[in-house]
Design a protein around this motif. Sequence first.
Motif, PDB file in Angstrom:
ATOM      1  N   LEU A 261      -0.699   3.968   6.195  1.00  0.00           N
ATOM      2  CA  LEU A 261       0.546   4.132   6.946  1.00  0.00           C
ATOM      3  C   LEU A 261       1.525   5.010   6.153  1.00  0.00           C
ATOM      4  CD1 LEU A 261       1.269   0.594   8.464  1.00  0.00           C
ATOM      5  CD2 LEU A 261       0.328   2.612   9.600  1.00  0.00           C
ATOM      6  N   THR A 262       1.637   4.747   4.863  1.00  0.00           N
ATOM      7  CA  THR A 262       2.526   5.556   4.024  1.00  0.00           C
ATOM      8  C   THR A 262       2.108   7.021   4.076  1.00  0.00           C
ATOM      9  OG1 THR A 262       3.004   3.685   2.577  1.00  0.00           O
ATOM     10  CG2 THR A 262       3.403   5.890   1.673  1.00  0.00           C
TER      11      THR A 262
ATOM     12  N   ARG B 154       3.741  10.315  14.096  1.00  0.00           N
ATOM     13  CA  ARG B 154       4.830   9.614  14.767  1.00  0.00           C
ATOM     14  C   ARG B 154       4.459   8.178  15.134  1.00  0.00           C
ATOM     15  NH1 ARG B 154       5.929   8.943  19.951  1.00  0.00           N
ATOM     16  NH2 ARG B 154       4.226  10.302  20.574  1.00  0.00           N
ATOM     17  N   VAL B 155       3.162   7.943  15.532  1.00  0.00           N
ATOM     18  CA  VAL B 155       2.689   6.613  15.943  1.00  0.00           C
ATOM     19  C   VAL B 155       1.310   6.368  15.351  1.00  0.00           C
ATOM     20  CG1 VAL B 155       2.028   5.133  17.892  1.00  0.00           C
ATOM     21  CG2 VAL B 155       3.932   6.738  18.150  1.00  0.00           C
TER      22      VAL B 155
ATOM     23  N   LYS C 109       9.921   2.969   8.928  1.00  0.00           N
ATOM     24  CA  LYS C 109      11.073   3.305   8.079  1.00  0.00           C
ATOM     25  C   LYS C 109      12.068   2.138   8.029  1.00  0.00           C
ATOM     26  CE  LYS C 109      14.473   6.946   7.429  1.00  0.00           C
ATOM     27  NZ  LYS C 109      15.005   8.219   7.952  1.00  0.00           N
ATOM     28  N   GLU C 110      12.288   1.493   9.184  1.00  0.00           N
ATOM     29  CA  GLU C 110      13.207   0.349   9.244  1.00  0.00           C
ATOM     30  C   GLU C 110      12.732  -0.825   8.385  1.00  0.00           C
ATOM     31  OE1 GLU C 110      13.781  -0.693  13.333  1.00  0.00           O
ATOM     32  OE2 GLU C 110      14.633   1.290  13.790  1.00  0.00           O
TER      33      GLU C 110
ATOM     34  N   ALA D 212       9.901   0.754   4.113  1.00  0.00           N
ATOM     35  CA  ALA D 212       8.741   1.315   3.433  1.00  0.00           C
ATOM     36  C   ALA D 212       8.943   2.763   3.033  1.00  0.00           C
ATOM     37  CB  ALA D 212       7.515   1.193   4.340  1.00  0.00           C
ATOM     38  N   LEU D 213       9.869   3.459   3.675  1.00  0.00           N
ATOM     39  CA  LEU D 213      10.086   4.871   3.381  1.00  0.00           C
ATOM     40  C   LEU D 213      11.223   5.022   2.394  1.00  0.00           C
ATOM     41  CD1 LEU D 213       9.231   7.765   4.163  1.00  0.00           C
ATOM     42  CD2 LEU D 213      11.026   7.694   5.888  1.00  0.00           C
ATOM     43  N   PRO D 214      11.008   5.723   1.291  1.00  0.00           N
ATOM     44  CA  PRO D 214      12.095   5.933   0.350  1.00  0.00           C
ATOM     45  C   PRO D 214      13.228   6.686   1.022  1.00  0.00           C
ATOM     46  CG  PRO D 214      10.013   6.779  -0.528  1.00  0.00           C
ATOM     47  CD  PRO D 214       9.781   6.360   0.883  1.00  0.00           C
TER      48      PRO D 214
END
Length: 192
Positions: A120-121, A130-131, A185-186, A189-191
């Motif tokens: 996923l990352t 996107r999905v 992102k919420e 997990a995303l920097p």
Amino acid sequence: MDPYLQTARVTLRPFGADDADLLVELDSDPEVVRYLSGGAPTAPEVVRDQILPSVRAGYDRWGGRFGLFAADETASGEFLGWFCLRPERDGPLDHVELGYRLRRAAWGRGIATEVADALLTKAFTELDVRVVWGATMALNRGSQRVMEKVGMTVTQTLETPEDMLAVEGADLGGFQYEITRDQWKERGALPS
């Protein structure tokens, strides 16, 4: 051959032309293919003549960005199974499937969750996805737990395809799980 992805315990790499026996052995375990074929093994000639060539053609089709990859234990080099991150054959490149099939020796060790999370990352930070979606039968709680642990949620119920109606639990259907880049992102997990 360069690895596609590496986690703390697992290295994903493209399948080589000489890896057919690994796939034959994996698909010969009735428990591994229980929710796919009802436990019936995939014929070795189908693996050698159809499945492996198709897997390898995917690397060219998607420029090595997506596909089905062999999962090896990094420390020992032992084959654990495979993971896929790939679009539908003619589908958009920003809407991809996450899938996995592991040998029984790798079950219950958190390997599927570890690698799925890393995929996923990669999808959301390197591949402009996107999905990410995945599908599983209603009886396959192990697969469902993996997707839930990495933040995927059920987006629809699925009817069992006709070619799988003889599989245990086929009458219960299945589920499609998804996670969007924004949802991922919420989760933090995303920097930033």
